[in-house]
Write an enzyme that holds these catalytic residues in place. Sequence first.
Site, PDB file in Angstrom:
ATOM      1  N   GLU A 109       0.826  -1.211   0.000  1.00 43.36           N
ATOM      2  CA  GLU A 109       0.000   0.000   0.000  1.00 43.36           C
ATOM      3  C   GLU A 109       0.861   1.262   0.000  1.00 43.36           C
ATOM      4  O   GLU A 109       1.703   1.468   0.875  1.00 43.36           O
ATOM      5  CB  GLU A 109      -0.946   0.020   1.201  1.00 43.36           C
ATOM      6  CG  GLU A 109      -1.871   1.228   1.167  1.00 43.36           C
ATOM      7  CD  GLU A 109      -3.018   1.133   2.158  1.00 43.36           C
ATOM      8  OE1 GLU A 109      -2.962   0.275   3.061  1.00 43.36           O
ATOM      9  OE2 GLU A 109      -3.978   1.923   2.018  1.00 43.36           O
ATOM     10  N   HIS A 168      -7.897   0.590  -2.384  1.00 44.88           N
ATOM     11  CA  HIS A 168      -8.702   1.106  -1.274  1.00 44.88           C
ATOM     12  C   HIS A 168      -9.403   2.374  -1.730  1.00 44.88           C
ATOM     13  O   HIS A 168      -8.777   3.277  -2.294  1.00 44.88           O
ATOM     14  CB  HIS A 168      -7.834   1.475  -0.067  1.00 44.88           C
ATOM     15  CG  HIS A 168      -7.650   0.366   0.907  1.00 44.88           C
ATOM     16  ND1 HIS A 168      -6.688   0.397   1.893  1.00 44.88           N
ATOM     17  CD2 HIS A 168      -8.311  -0.820   1.061  1.00 44.88           C
ATOM     18  CE1 HIS A 168      -6.766  -0.712   2.611  1.00 44.88           C
ATOM     19  NE2 HIS A 168      -7.732  -1.473   2.129  1.00 44.88           N
ATOM     20  N   ARG A 174     -11.665  10.643   5.174  1.00 43.14           N
ATOM     21  CA  ARG A 174     -11.870   9.245   5.561  1.00 43.14           C
ATOM     22  C   ARG A 174     -13.296   8.978   6.051  1.00 43.14           C
ATOM     23  O   ARG A 174     -13.548   7.993   6.737  1.00 43.14           O
ATOM     24  CB  ARG A 174     -10.834   8.784   6.589  1.00 43.14           C
ATOM     25  CG  ARG A 174      -9.411   9.186   6.214  1.00 43.14           C
ATOM     26  CD  ARG A 174      -8.355   8.328   6.852  1.00 43.14           C
ATOM     27  NE  ARG A 174      -7.987   7.247   5.952  1.00 43.14           N
ATOM     28  CZ  ARG A 174      -6.822   6.587   5.987  1.00 43.14           C
ATOM     29  NH1 ARG A 174      -5.919   6.877   6.889  1.00 43.14           N
ATOM     30  NH2 ARG A 174      -6.568   5.620   5.147  1.00 43.14           N
ATOM     31  N   GLU A 203     -12.600   1.853   2.605  1.00 43.86           N
ATOM     32  CA  GLU A 203     -11.889   1.986   3.882  1.00 43.86           C
ATOM     33  C   GLU A 203     -12.254   3.313   4.526  1.00 43.86           C
ATOM     34  O   GLU A 203     -12.208   4.366   3.888  1.00 43.86           O
ATOM     35  CB  GLU A 203     -10.385   1.917   3.659  1.00 43.86           C
ATOM     36  CG  GLU A 203      -9.599   1.957   4.961  1.00 43.86           C
ATOM     37  CD  GLU A 203      -8.112   1.780   4.724  1.00 43.86           C
ATOM     38  OE1 GLU A 203      -7.541   0.864   5.332  1.00 43.86           O
ATOM     39  OE2 GLU A 203      -7.521   2.535   3.940  1.00 43.86           O
TER      40      GLU A 203
HETATM   41 MN    MN Z   1      -5.782   2.153   2.830  1.00 41.24          MN
END
Ligand code: MN
Length: 252
Positions: A109, A168, A174, A203
Amino acid sequence: MFAPREWDVARTASLAAEYDLAISASLGLTDEVNISSEDEDTVRRGEEHLTTVLQILHELGSSYLCGVIYGPMKKRMGPVTELEVRNGQAALGRLAATAEGLGIRMGLEIVNRYETNILNTAAQAVDYVRQIGAGNLGAHLDTYHMNIEEPDMFTPVVAAADHLEYVHIGESHRGYLGTGSVDFGAFFRALQLVGFDGPIVFESFSSAVVDPQLTATLGIWRNLWRDSADLASHANTYIRTALRSVETISLH
Ligand code: MN
């Protein structure tokens, strides 16, 4: 999967079967299990840690491991050293061989500068995984991190296409998709253009649900949601709608 030995493998497997869910797992490393360390014992501990994770995933019938599995997920106070890069790449080459034997693909990632000093951009990740040269080891893109580090949301997908294993989907803060500044239109058009067919996974974070240590590491100091079922249902619809939309444009 920060604490692999604490997983109830049998219960997870039975729930996945009951709800017809495929399983993938991610984690970030800590200093104690840093496979990119300059210290050989630490590298060995890290490899043992990730080998345990791979074995558990195999027991769960999973075929994907992703996340910050190449170094500690934290703000570093200096650039990565050549020895750290070399040690990490060597360890990942060995882990990819183990994963291959278990039918598991691995995605590294790419995260922002405050969470690693190793892979901040798709271009860096492509160089890094090409040097390792394992067929089941590639890059894992996350829109939240791309929105911080990349020039736009389209070209990194094209640049990483041959090595892209995992995605993701996260908003700039977020929280709920569509309520932040990420250019999802460009991102999904790029996925369509390169014909990506791997996992596309939502996510999001809230201290109301997520592990306290992970919440602190990621700096989740304010919560944009508390109801994870509503959040997940919304994200599922949002992502499926976006994927269906880009299917209608002929980019090939
Ligand atoms: Mn992530």
